[in-house]
Design a protein around this motif. Structure first.
Motif, PDB file in Angstrom:
ATOM      1  N   UNK A  30      66.149  40.295  29.021  1.00  0.00           N
ATOM      2  CA  UNK A  30      67.126  39.409  29.641  1.00  0.00           C
ATOM      3  C   UNK A  30      66.558  38.672  30.855  1.00  0.00           C
ATOM      4  N   UNK A  31      65.543  39.243  31.465  1.00  0.00           N
ATOM      5  CA  UNK A  31      64.946  38.623  32.652  1.00  0.00           C
ATOM      6  C   UNK A  31      63.694  37.843  32.277  1.00  0.00           C
ATOM      7  N   UNK A  32      63.585  36.650  32.839  1.00  0.00           N
ATOM      8  CA  UNK A  32      62.440  35.783  32.553  1.00  0.00           C
ATOM      9  C   UNK A  32      61.975  35.154  33.860  1.00  0.00           C
ATOM     10  N   UNK A  33      60.671  35.113  34.052  1.00  0.00           N
ATOM     11  CA  UNK A  33      60.093  34.607  35.298  1.00  0.00           C
ATOM     12  C   UNK A  33      59.014  33.573  34.996  1.00  0.00           C
ATOM     13  N   UNK A  50      68.140  35.216  34.755  1.00  0.00           N
ATOM     14  CA  UNK A  50      68.829  36.381  34.206  1.00  0.00           C
ATOM     15  C   UNK A  50      69.783  35.808  33.158  1.00  0.00           C
ATOM     16  N   UNK A  51      69.489  36.063  31.895  1.00  0.00           N
ATOM     17  CA  UNK A  51      70.218  35.357  30.863  1.00  0.00           C
ATOM     18  C   UNK A  51      69.881  33.883  30.954  1.00  0.00           C
ATOM     19  N   UNK A  52      70.911  33.038  30.917  1.00  0.00           N
ATOM     20  CA  UNK A  52      70.697  31.600  31.020  1.00  0.00           C
ATOM     21  C   UNK A  52      70.818  31.069  32.441  1.00  0.00           C
ATOM     22  N   UNK A  53      71.128  31.969  33.374  1.00  0.00           N
ATOM     23  CA  UNK A  53      71.322  31.539  34.760  1.00  0.00           C
ATOM     24  C   UNK A  53      70.052  31.730  35.574  1.00  0.00           C
ATOM     25  N   UNK A  70      67.869  28.636  27.371  1.00  0.00           N
ATOM     26  CA  UNK A  70      68.986  28.523  26.447  1.00  0.00           C
ATOM     27  C   UNK A  70      69.066  29.737  25.537  1.00  0.00           C
ATOM     28  N   UNK A  71      70.299  30.125  25.194  1.00  0.00           N
ATOM     29  CA  UNK A  71      70.504  31.253  24.287  1.00  0.00           C
ATOM     30  C   UNK A  71      69.951  32.566  24.804  1.00  0.00           C
ATOM     31  N   UNK A  72      69.735  32.636  26.104  1.00  0.00           N
ATOM     32  CA  UNK A  72      69.184  33.855  26.683  1.00  0.00           C
ATOM     33  C   UNK A  72      67.782  34.158  26.187  1.00  0.00           C
ATOM     34  N   UNK A  73      67.124  33.119  25.677  1.00  0.00           N
ATOM     35  CA  UNK A  73      65.796  33.361  25.100  1.00  0.00           C
ATOM     36  C   UNK A  73      64.776  32.366  25.641  1.00  0.00           C
ATOM     37  N   UNK A  74      64.512  31.315  24.885  1.00  0.00           N
ATOM     38  CA  UNK A  74      63.448  30.366  25.224  1.00  0.00           C
ATOM     39  C   UNK A  74      63.742  29.643  26.533  1.00  0.00           C
ATOM     40  N   UNK A  75      62.665  29.469  27.303  1.00  0.00           N
ATOM     41  CA  UNK A  75      62.777  28.725  28.566  1.00  0.00           C
ATOM     42  C   UNK A  75      61.784  27.568  28.566  1.00  0.00           C
ATOM     43  N   UNK A  96      62.875  43.783  30.484  1.00  0.00           N
ATOM     44  CA  UNK A  96      64.173  44.141  29.898  1.00  0.00           C
ATOM     45  C   UNK A  96      65.345  43.834  30.812  1.00  0.00           C
ATOM     46  N   UNK A  97      65.159  44.055  32.104  1.00  0.00           N
ATOM     47  CA  UNK A  97      66.180  43.770  33.097  1.00  0.00           C
ATOM     48  C   UNK A  97      65.501  43.384  34.381  1.00  0.00           C
ATOM     49  N   UNK A  98      66.286  42.990  35.357  1.00  0.00           N
ATOM     50  CA  UNK A  98      65.694  42.536  36.612  1.00  0.00           C
ATOM     51  C   UNK A  98      65.933  43.500  37.758  1.00  0.00           C
ATOM     52  N   UNK A  99      66.931  44.349  37.648  1.00  0.00           N
ATOM     53  CA  UNK A  99      67.243  45.232  38.765  1.00  0.00           C
ATOM     54  C   UNK A  99      66.515  46.558  38.670  1.00  0.00           C
ATOM     55  N   UNK A 100      66.122  46.931  37.449  1.00  0.00           N
ATOM     56  CA  UNK A 100      65.352  48.146  37.309  1.00  0.00           C
ATOM     57  C   UNK A 100      63.895  47.857  37.607  1.00  0.00           C
ATOM     58  N   UNK A 101      63.211  48.831  38.093  1.00  0.00           N
ATOM     59  CA  UNK A 101      61.806  48.649  38.433  1.00  0.00           C
ATOM     60  C   UNK A 101      60.975  48.777  37.175  1.00  0.00           C
ATOM     61  N   UNK A 102      60.994  47.732  36.352  1.00  0.00           N
ATOM     62  CA  UNK A 102      60.285  47.766  35.091  1.00  0.00           C
ATOM     63  C   UNK A 102      59.176  46.726  35.089  1.00  0.00           C
ATOM     64  N   UNK A 103      58.085  47.012  34.404  1.00  0.00           N
ATOM     65  CA  UNK A 103      56.962  46.069  34.412  1.00  0.00           C
ATOM     66  C   UNK A 103      57.324  44.765  33.716  1.00  0.00           C
TER      67      UNK A 103
END
Lengths: 115, 113
Positions: A30-33, A50-53, A70-75, A96-103
């Motif tokens: 869900x998280x993209x940077x 985070x998602x589309x936002x 868009x669509x919570x996927x491609x940026x 996978x997420x942005x708030x958890x400390x994940x690689x």
């Protein structure tokens, strides 16, 4: 594919042209940077989705830079009226997420050269 | 703002030698990631450390986070040419409430046969 996919891998364009860079994250992330890697500046954060936002666009260097997801996927990262200082490697990462400390898992990047 | 300083900036070693790369933070670390990058490629995730004193190993690479959580080291045992590349440490900046990463400048490693 299993990893983060970015296209094109290389882009050469003339100063003043617009360019679009694409990122396809790992499915379910869900998280993209977006990050930029340039000589003398190292790796710097541009924008987070985070998602589309996009809660944080603070790293975008100027109003010539924009991004959407868009669509919570491609940026897509768009640079308008490119300048020579925009030359860099643009890297996309997802997690996978942005708030958890994940690689964050990175794509191979787009090497942008402005002539 | 938080800054990460890596040392050395570059390193040339002979195959089979051990080496250590350091990453020092200006603030307490809430996590520390080590990545490896080869020219023209993206960042490959190596290891993540979260707890003070934590140590993790993968094949011949060991990473440690000190008790005060302000410094991490990456140690390669019996280096091989395949270990060559740029090693980057990254740390989450939770100031925005999410996992934005800041990175050190990187350590460029060359391993000569």
């Amino acid at each position: 594919g299993a990893g983060v996919s970015q296209s094109p891998s290389n882009k050469v364009t003339e100063k003043g042209k617009d360019v679009e860079l694409r990122c396809d994250p790992i499915s379910g992330h869900t998280a993209l940077y977006w990050y930029r890697q340039s000589l003398g500046q190292g790796l710097e954060f541009l924008i987070y989705f985070q998602g589309n936002s996009a809660p944080d666009k603070s790293g975008l260097p100027s109003d010539r830079f924009s991004a959407e997801r868009t669509g919570g996927s491609v940026s897509t990262l768009t640079i308008q009226r490119t300048q020579q200082e925009d030359s860099a490697v643009y890297l996309c990462a997802s997690s996978p997420g942005a708030r958890d400390n994940q690689p964050q898992h990175f794509g191979d990047g787009t090497r942008l050269s402005i002539l | 703002s938080q800054e990460l300083e890596q040392s050395p900036q570059s390193l040339i070693v002979q195959e089979g030698k051990n080496l250590t790369i350091n990453c020092t933070s200006s603030k307490t670390l809430y996590g520390l990631y080590w990545y490896k990058q080869k020219y023209g490629e993206g960042l490959i995730f190596l290891m993540m450390l979260q707890k003070g004193g934590e140590e993790k190993s993968h094949e011949k690479i060991t990473a440690k986070l000190d008790e005060k959580k302000q410094q991490s080291s990456l140690h390669i045992t019996a280096s091989q040419p395949s270990h060559a590349g740029i090693y980057l440490c990254g740390a989450p900046d939770f100031s925005g409430g999410y996992n934005k990463l800041i990175f050190g400048a990187g350590t460029r490693l060359a391993v000569h046969p």
